[in-house]
Scaffold this active site. Sequence first.
Site, PDB file in Angstrom:
ATOM      1  N   HIS A 186       0.851  -1.201   0.000  1.00  0.00           N
ATOM      2  CA  HIS A 186       0.000   0.000   0.000  1.00  0.00           C
ATOM      3  C   HIS A 186       0.887   1.250   0.000  1.00  0.00           C
ATOM      4  O   HIS A 186       0.973   1.972   1.010  1.00  0.00           O
ATOM      5  CB  HIS A 186      -0.874  -0.053   1.259  1.00  0.00           C
ATOM      6  CG  HIS A 186      -2.063   0.831   1.242  1.00  0.00           C
ATOM      7  ND1 HIS A 186      -1.974   2.190   1.034  1.00  0.00           N
ATOM      8  CD2 HIS A 186      -3.372   0.562   1.419  1.00  0.00           C
ATOM      9  CE1 HIS A 186      -3.190   2.711   1.096  1.00  0.00           C
ATOM     10  NE2 HIS A 186      -4.058   1.737   1.322  1.00  0.00           N
TER      11      HIS A 186
ATOM     12  N   GLU B 280      -0.719   1.116  -5.450  1.00  0.00           N
ATOM     13  CA  GLU B 280      -0.563  -0.048  -4.590  1.00  0.00           C
ATOM     14  C   GLU B 280      -0.520  -1.315  -5.428  1.00  0.00           C
ATOM     15  O   GLU B 280      -1.513  -1.701  -6.035  1.00  0.00           O
ATOM     16  CB  GLU B 280      -1.737  -0.095  -3.602  1.00  0.00           C
ATOM     17  CG  GLU B 280      -1.994   1.237  -2.918  1.00  0.00           C
ATOM     18  CD  GLU B 280      -3.380   1.320  -2.265  1.00  0.00           C
ATOM     19  OE1 GLU B 280      -4.005   0.273  -2.030  1.00  0.00           O
ATOM     20  OE2 GLU B 280      -3.833   2.447  -1.996  1.00  0.00           O
TER      21      GLU B 280
END
Length: 320
Positions: free
Chosen positions: A186, A294
């Site tokens: 992320h 991500e």
Amino acid sequence: MMDRSHKPSAIGVGASLPQPTVSIKDHTIEASLPTGQSVTVQLYGATVTSWKSNGQEQLFLSEKAHLDGSKPIRGGIPLVFPVFGAPPKNHATSALPQHGFARNSHWEFLGKSSSESMERDHGQGDLAVKLDFGLSHTMLSKEFRKTWPYEFGLVYSVTLTKDALETTLQVRNEGKQNFDFQVLMHTYLNVEDISNIRIKGLESKTYVDKTRNATSHTEASPALSITQETDRVYQDLDPTVPVVVASAADDKPVFSITREAFNDVVVWNPWIEKAKGMADFGPDEAYKNMICVEAGSVSTWQTLEAGDSWEGGQSVKSRI
Ligand SMILES: O=P(O)(O)OC[C@H]1O[C@@H](O)[C@H](O)[C@@H](O)[C@@H]1O
């Protein structure tokens, strides 16, 4: 991209060449290269919280991020495992929190290795330092072990080179039962001004728009600009084709992300209201200084059979 050609370090072979340094303090590991690049990783979540390259911080970290282990860290590179987003109902991950337990568990530092790349894009002899982190089922909190009772081992490797930050996750099934997982890095990229960047490499790809009831769409833009809340899961990408965050002014790449075994890329920016609504996001206007790109495997489940292992990762280059 993922360069597997590191040869053993020349440290101590009489050479007086400067070497990478690694320090461990207060559950934080810091590594730096003689060429000036550095990376900081918290044992909590094995979250990378800083990556400096070209004399600049490359990752966004919220001013209000909790760094005391009380909450997943808002910024850097939190690791999402074994479920992305809110867990589905009637699934082995159903009782886990959003994005799983990897980002809110305490990892151990397994060690460092220095290496000299033989075949990097930017010439021979570039130094690299790799930090390895581990998490296994025996290290989970009682609660997480109860809610996801599989026997697993994770090794997360963070490699700093002159040109890139590479993060790789190896997942091992150490039990007798198969398990399903999703995984995502992320990555909160630091950008000067969200209105001055475009995201390239997504054109004609199918995405699920989480801001529009998870409906499916096809990306029409060769260079996506972010002008509102954005939360899209792009699917079936070719991992070897970079997703590029480029400057809108001169089209030069600001970041370039290649992946290995990761076919999905999530693009997320909370924009004005959501940013204000997140207690650990600050300052409120910081949504202008970040874009999450991500890399992961989240649109389907990876099934790992007993005794098997799986590996995926990303390589992020900045201002090449
Ligand atoms: O607030 P969290 O749990 O860190 O999640 C942040 C965002 O993470 C993204 O990956 C998701 O696609 C978003 O839906 C989510 O809002």
